[in-house]
Design an enzyme around this catalytic site. Sequence first.
Site, short mmCIF file in Angstrom:
data_model
loop_
_atom_site.label_atom_id
_atom_site.label_comp_id
_atom_site.label_asym_id
_atom_site.label_seq_id
_atom_site.Cartn_x
_atom_site.Cartn_y
_atom_site.Cartn_z
N ASP A 123 0.82 -1.20 0.00
CA ASP A 123 0.00 0.00 0.00
C ASP A 123 0.86 1.26 0.00
O ASP A 123 1.91 1.32 0.63
CB ASP A 123 -0.90 -0.02 1.25
CG ASP A 123 -1.78 1.20 1.36
OD1 ASP A 123 -2.59 1.42 0.45
OD2 ASP A 123 -1.65 1.95 2.35
N GLU A 177 1.18 -0.48 -5.14
CA GLU A 177 0.29 0.63 -5.42
C GLU A 177 1.15 1.89 -5.38
O GLU A 177 1.43 2.43 -4.31
CB GLU A 177 -0.83 0.72 -4.37
CG GLU A 177 -1.83 1.82 -4.69
CD GLU A 177 -2.41 2.52 -3.47
OE1 GLU A 177 -3.40 3.23 -3.62
OE2 GLU A 177 -1.83 2.38 -2.37
#
Length: 728
Positions: free
Chosen positions: A405, A458
């Site tokens: 993330d 990401e």
Amino acid sequence: MSDRIDRDVINALIAGHFADPFSVLGMHKTTAGLEVRALLPDATDVWVIEPKTGRKLAKLECLDSRGFFSGVIPRRKNFFRYQLAVVWHGQQNLIDDPYRFGPLIQEMDAWLLSEGTHLRPYETLGAHADTMDGVTGTRFSVWAPNARRVSVVGQFNYWDGRRHPMRLRKESGIWELFIPGAHNGQLYKYEMIDANGNLRLKSDPYAFEAQMRPETASLICGLPEKVVQTEERKKANQFDAPISIYEVHLGSWRRHTDNNFWLSYRELADQLVPYAKWMGFTHLELLPINEHPFDGSWGYQPTGLYAPTRRFGTRDDFRYFIDAAHAAGLNVILDWVPGHFPTDDFALAEFDGTNLYEHSDPREGYHQDWNTLIYNYGRREVSNFLVGNALYWIERFGIDALRVDAVASMIYRDYSRKEGEWIPNEFGGRENLEAIEFLRNTNRILGEQVSGAVTMAEESTDFPGVSRPQDMGGLGFWYKWNLGWMHDTLDYMKLDPIYRQYHHDKLTFGMLYNYTENFVLPLSHDEVVHGKKSILDRMPGDAWQKFANLRAYYGWMWAFPGKKLLFMGNEFAQGREWNHDASLDWHLLEGGDNWHHGVQRLVRDLNLTYRHHKAMHELDFDPYGFEWLVVDDKERSVLIFVRRDKEGNEIIVASNFTPVPRHDYRFGINQPGKWREILNTDSMHYHGSNAGNGGAVHSDEIASHGRQHSLSLTLPPLATIWLVREAE
């Protein structure tokens, strides 16, 4: 006897301010002989017991009414095994003395932990059920180098920090203690006097289970058995494999209708897993399941990085869920958050009274956007904690991939900061060199230790080489989310079709950089929250056009180079934004066949067709796998391309992004012959207008677009069609 122990030492020990309990407690050689000392608050009588015979060897004298006992064992010169018979409130209990056991952590482990190169620190740190010298119990170890005193408190000692102060291993800053009788399932924490003299209660950073919020204690829990990777699971992650990911928030996929309560891990195994399999997805991606205190963080602010959240059941229940997914042929991706952690006082923040896990300067250690703290990747023990966690989920739970993330927030020191709010690196640049090295090292270790498992980033910027090998200057990820493609294509699709001709490049631009990374095309949870609307609701036009636009877009997405990711609810065109506190709108699929059923059937057929035809996935990252046939017809908003497999077999993909049917649309092709329509998003099966080409069309020897042969097709309104050449 009282002259043997300094009164100040006794006072400090009882007050919980003595840092070296093993120098006082336990068995010691003195001029008077072997002396046993014990701190047993509320005890009235204590005897030293010979374990084999049960014989009382000596009664200890109470030197302090607050529970300090001491006594010399007559006629004994060498250390021996012993137990203590303790009378509390008139009841005698036989216990093993924690302070008769030697150091727990082996010298090599201590060295590797200090060096930050211990691949599996969770095998040493944390709470581990063990047997020492024939005694069953639990060994506890916690890194807190600046604490003045650390004790284990829990259900086994009335949460009393005086009873079990720990030994400090000064060479590593680790505190350790073996507590006889402490067992799996019991709650515990670490009580410490921190570097500033404050009393703190901390959860175990390495706890394998934790209480469900709002409670914050850790649970003693055995280390899970290793999960062996299979060749099938390894192959499913490879670059030439069909990868279609169903992204799921376990707490809101479906809930109990009577009380809106979550489904358990085992209920999800019985409901979510077969549904994802039936829908044709290849992978399940779970929003973070690490323990976290705030539901509204969706798991992205974890406090228990090694503990599956108790919201849905136990650690073993989560293992059951993973096993069920694997049995169904689904690989499992876990969203992993090594970028930041919350400020909650019971967790990592100022763990030992200093900024142990985070940077001390808020310009480096504080996320203004999220009110979270940033890991100090330059500290060896911190990066070791995180790298070990990545290995833990893969090796001990069988997780097949980690989606990392917020990578951009990690690798840029000025991420979401104004001038003066960040500190340049040693070369004056904005890159976080320590975070970059941490990511490279993590990916390198995973590649070496668990070959077949992969990582996905990401990463929202154009940082070069995110999914390129470290020796090429890359970060070493296997895949990168293509957020640029997602933003461009959604911006295009929300336009009224009459204006799309002026933004044609939003659909074509992605191919200009397509081979710079190994891309995943994500329609993730981030695109259906915070007022962005649902994917369906972004589509222009009336209800019919909204659904037609969505179907055409999905047909385009599944054909475009790159692996696929779709957040739950989008597979049946949920109309409202995602709400983490409620179930998906499954009622939209009730009451007979409707447009939502049509989208659901389309996504299933897209998955199955995509998986069946190698041309649609085998060469996602090879220019040979894609070729434009029509790229410049912006006036009619038509785009046509070819997908190709290693053997040269082709599939033609044609999209018409206007509500005007295009009849007799001619374009040049590479391979003459009969072309069969294998997917049409305008099919009546999906609640479209059912325009098309009668199932198949033959090529003509008519030159077009610089090619000798061509096809003449009907392009349905707001639709994408796929065609495959049939063998002669």
